[in-house]
Each structure stands twice: as structure tokens, then as C-alpha cells.
Write a protein that holds these residues in place. Structure first.
Motif, PDB file in Angstrom:
ATOM      1  N   THR A   1      30.213  44.419  45.682  1.00  0.00           N
ATOM      2  CA  THR A   1      31.156  44.372  46.802  1.00  0.00           C
ATOM      3  C   THR A   1      32.469  43.711  46.435  1.00  0.00           C
ATOM      4  N   SER A   2      32.410  42.674  45.607  1.00  0.00           N
ATOM      5  CA  SER A   2      33.555  41.792  45.414  1.00  0.00           C
ATOM      6  C   SER A   2      34.794  42.527  44.913  1.00  0.00           C
ATOM      7  N   ARG A   3      35.928  42.126  45.469  1.00  0.00           N
ATOM      8  CA  ARG A   3      37.199  42.671  45.002  1.00  0.00           C
ATOM      9  C   ARG A   3      37.572  42.040  43.672  1.00  0.00           C
ATOM     10  N   PRO A   4      37.985  42.831  42.696  1.00  0.00           N
ATOM     11  CA  PRO A   4      38.444  42.230  41.440  1.00  0.00           C
ATOM     12  C   PRO A   4      39.731  41.450  41.677  1.00  0.00           C
ATOM     13  N   SER A   5      39.827  40.255  41.070  1.00  0.00           N
ATOM     14  CA  SER A   5      40.992  39.399  41.313  1.00  0.00           C
ATOM     15  C   SER A   5      42.227  39.904  40.586  1.00  0.00           C
ATOM     16  N   SER A   6      42.032  40.421  39.387  1.00  0.00           N
ATOM     17  CA  SER A   6      43.178  40.949  38.657  1.00  0.00           C
ATOM     18  C   SER A   6      42.701  42.023  37.688  1.00  0.00           C
ATOM     19  N   ILE A   7      43.299  43.191  37.799  1.00  0.00           N
ATOM     20  CA  ILE A   7      42.949  44.294  36.907  1.00  0.00           C
ATOM     21  C   ILE A   7      44.244  44.873  36.363  1.00  0.00           C
TER      22      ILE A   7
ATOM     23  N   ILE B   1      39.468  61.299  42.451  1.00  0.00           N
ATOM     24  CA  ILE B   1      40.661  60.466  42.214  1.00  0.00           C
ATOM     25  C   ILE B   1      41.405  60.887  40.940  1.00  0.00           C
ATOM     26  N   SER B   2      41.343  62.166  40.595  1.00  0.00           N
ATOM     27  CA  SER B   2      42.044  62.635  39.393  1.00  0.00           C
ATOM     28  C   SER B   2      43.536  62.333  39.460  1.00  0.00           C
ATOM     29  N   HIS B   3      44.099  62.380  40.664  1.00  0.00           N
ATOM     30  CA  HIS B   3      45.530  62.125  40.834  1.00  0.00           C
ATOM     31  C   HIS B   3      45.892  60.655  40.614  1.00  0.00           C
TER      32      HIS B   3
ATOM     33  N   ALA C   1      45.344  49.909  38.282  1.00  0.00           N
ATOM     34  CA  ALA C   1      44.288  49.637  39.255  1.00  0.00           C
ATOM     35  C   ALA C   1      44.725  48.628  40.308  1.00  0.00           C
ATOM     36  N   MET C   2      45.661  47.740  39.970  1.00  0.00           N
ATOM     37  CA  MET C   2      46.132  46.738  40.923  1.00  0.00           C
ATOM     38  C   MET C   2      46.906  47.355  42.077  1.00  0.00           C
ATOM     39  N   SER C   3      47.397  48.582  41.880  1.00  0.00           N
ATOM     40  CA  SER C   3      48.208  49.224  42.917  1.00  0.00           C
ATOM     41  C   SER C   3      47.376  50.036  43.903  1.00  0.00           C
ATOM     42  N   LEU C   4      46.063  50.077  43.712  1.00  0.00           N
ATOM     43  CA  LEU C   4      45.205  50.916  44.544  1.00  0.00           C
ATOM     44  C   LEU C   4      44.902  50.267  45.892  1.00  0.00           C
TER      45      LEU C   4
ATOM     46  N   LYS D   1      36.389  53.956  45.086  1.00  0.00           N
ATOM     47  CA  LYS D   1      36.115  55.225  44.425  1.00  0.00           C
ATOM     48  C   LYS D   1      36.226  55.094  42.912  1.00  0.00           C
ATOM     49  N   MET D   2      37.163  54.259  42.455  1.00  0.00           N
ATOM     50  CA  MET D   2      37.302  54.012  41.016  1.00  0.00           C
ATOM     51  C   MET D   2      36.024  53.382  40.459  1.00  0.00           C
ATOM     52  N   MET D   3      35.455  52.416  41.194  1.00  0.00           N
ATOM     53  CA  MET D   3      34.255  51.748  40.716  1.00  0.00           C
ATOM     54  C   MET D   3      33.043  52.689  40.748  1.00  0.00           C
ATOM     55  N   ILE D   4      33.021  53.599  41.711  1.00  0.00           N
ATOM     56  CA  ILE D   4      31.963  54.612  41.726  1.00  0.00           C
ATOM     57  C   ILE D   4      32.135  55.553  40.537  1.00  0.00           C
TER      58      ILE D   4
END
Length: 269
Positions: free
Chosen positions: A94-100, A139-141, A147-150, A157-160
């Protein structure tokens, strides 16, 4: 891949789960006998603190069980090496990544780590798997985006997609719709449903979005006080009264015929 047949990927026999505390061992649930099938979206629901994360972590191999057995793909969970298990089960937390500070494509490519090693170089086959995983997640587009801009929904969806790139038959997700707006919740649930039915994945997820999982889950696990876990289709659990017992409180009603939750407004005509 179209997979119309289902089979038991995970089997739990007399499983007891819990964890160590300063005062000893706390048992969360015991004598769990159930199976999780491929091709069917299986959702775990329960109140906060009931032990959903403990169960998910135990099934993922992150936390030892207290008793019983967990069989995945015909082999006891404890018999897998960490590397072998990483090719069987992928986990989306679940956790949001702090910095990618990576692109979406680079994050998804980390799903190939069980096959290449952390610093491994992707070959053409690996790159094709990453590209296909991104496509399946829709998410091909976004592949070249940082990743920080998502948005939260895009990040989920990226993590899936990263889990898909890991090419495991089993995907476990802890609250995959947390932090998402309603349209993104629906999109994520529909994506997981499609991965079960079209790709034959075995997907087990926890959720607080009860109305959504009642509508979209193939199988529900309802975790209640005292460590009881009821397993069945949403309709079967509604008919036997499990969902009414779990959902209904003062001002909250469950219509088992319509499979809808309603809130009674105080003082309404």
C-alpha cells in the motif's frame, strides 16, 4: 492468454497466523482451511486491526506462520528459497514511495530482478516482458515519464506492471485501491479482474472498498472478530447472512437482494 479453467494455486490447511509481542505470541486467526484459485479475483475484507495484513504477509512468506501449512503450486511455502519464491509470488504494498527518481519503465524493469539480479542487465527478452507488462497495465503512454510525476492511480498501475514483469503466477496486493479516487479505484479493480480472467493470474488482495469488492470479486474472504474467516462468493455470503453481520451497524443497512449498502439518514422522511 485466455484461461477459462480454474485450479487451486494456494491451499491453506489448519493455518494459524499471528506474531510475537512483548508478552508472548498473539494469535490473529487459527484453523484456516481454504484455497485460492487461479482465474478468480479473491478479496479479503475486515475491520481495521483485524489482521488482514498479518494474513497477507504470512501468505507472501514475509512473516512466519504459527501453525498449519501453506501450499503454493503444489509445494510447501517453507520449502521455497527466497529466490524461488520471488518467481512464484509478487507483492504490491500500500505504502506510497517517498522518492522515485526513475522512469516508469525503469521501475517496472525492477520486476526482472529475480531473473537478472539487482544490477543485472536486461536482455531483449527481458525488455519485451517489461514492455508487455506496461501494456497490460494500460500505461504504455507513461513508460518514459518520471515516476514522481504520476498520480496515485497511475503509480498503482505502475506497481502492478512491475509485479507482472516479475512473471509470477501469484500476485498479492495490500489495499491496492488505497489513496485512489473513485474512478481510479474502479479502473484498478477492473484491471485486476482482467488479469485473473485473461492472463490466468492468481490474485489475492485486501481491501476496505467493500461496495466495489462485493460487485467485482469472484471470491470474498470476510475476516471477523475472534479470528473467524468466512469464504465464498459475494452472493453466497450475502445469502447466509455473513455480509449483513459484517456490514450492518446503526444507520448502515445491507440489501442482500440488490447487493447494495445504504446509509439511513437520521430524520429523513
Amino acid at each position: 492468454m485466455n484461461n477459462s479453467n480454474t485450479s487451486d494455486t494456494i491451499r491453506l490447511d489448519n493455518l494459524t497466523i499471528g506474531y510475537k509481542t512483548h508478552d508472548g505470541i498473539r494469535t490473529v486467526a487459527k484453523d484456516i482451511n481454504a484455497s485460492i484459485k487461479s482465474g478468480k479475483l479473491t478479496c479479503l475484507v475486515g475491520t481495521n486491526g483485524i489482521g488482514k495484513s498479518t494474513l497477507l504477509r504470512t501468505l507472501s512468506g514475509f512473516q512466519p506462520r504459527l501453525g498449519g501449512s501453506i501450499v503454493i503450486n503444489g509445494s510447501e511455502l517453507s520449502g521455497y528459497t527466497p529466490r524461488d519464491l520471488s518467481r512464484i509470488v509478487s507483492v504490491v504494498l500500500t505504502s506510497r514511495p517517498s522518492s522515485i527518481n526513475f522512469t516508469v519503465e525503469e521501475i517496472v524493469a525492477l520486476g526482472r530482478t529475480p531473473y537478472t539480479g539487482f544490477w543485472g542487465t536486461l536482455n531483449d527478452a527481458d525488455k519485451e516482458i517489461v514492455s508487455e507488462s506496461i501494456r497490460l497495465a494500460g500505461i504504455s503512454h507513461l513508460a518514459k515519464r518520471n515516476a514522481m510525476s504520476l498520480s496515485d492511480g497511475e503509480r498503482q498501475k505502475m506497481m502492478i506492471a512491475k509485479a507482472l514483469a516479475q512473471q509470477t503466477p501469484v500476485i498479492m496486493l495490500d489495499e491496492p485501491t488505497a489513496f485512489l479516487d473513485y474512478p481510479s479505484k474502479v479502473e484498478t479493480m477492473l484491471l485486476l479482474t482482467r488479469l485473473c480472467r485473461e492472463e490466468g493470474k492468481t490474485i489475492f488482495m485486501s481491501s476496505h472498498d467493500l461496495e466495489l469488492v462485493i460487485q467485482l470479486a469472484d471470491i470474498l474472504w470476510v475476516m471477523e472478530q475472534g479470528g473467524t474467516i468466512s469464504v465464498g462468493t459475494p452472493k453466497a455470503l450475502a445469502d447466509e447472512g455473513t455480509l449483513s453481520r459484517f456490514i450492518e451497524r446503526t444507520g448502515i443497512m445491507f440489501d442482500k437482494e440488490a447487493m447494495r449498502i445504504t446509509v439511513c439518514k437520521s430524520g429523513a422522511d
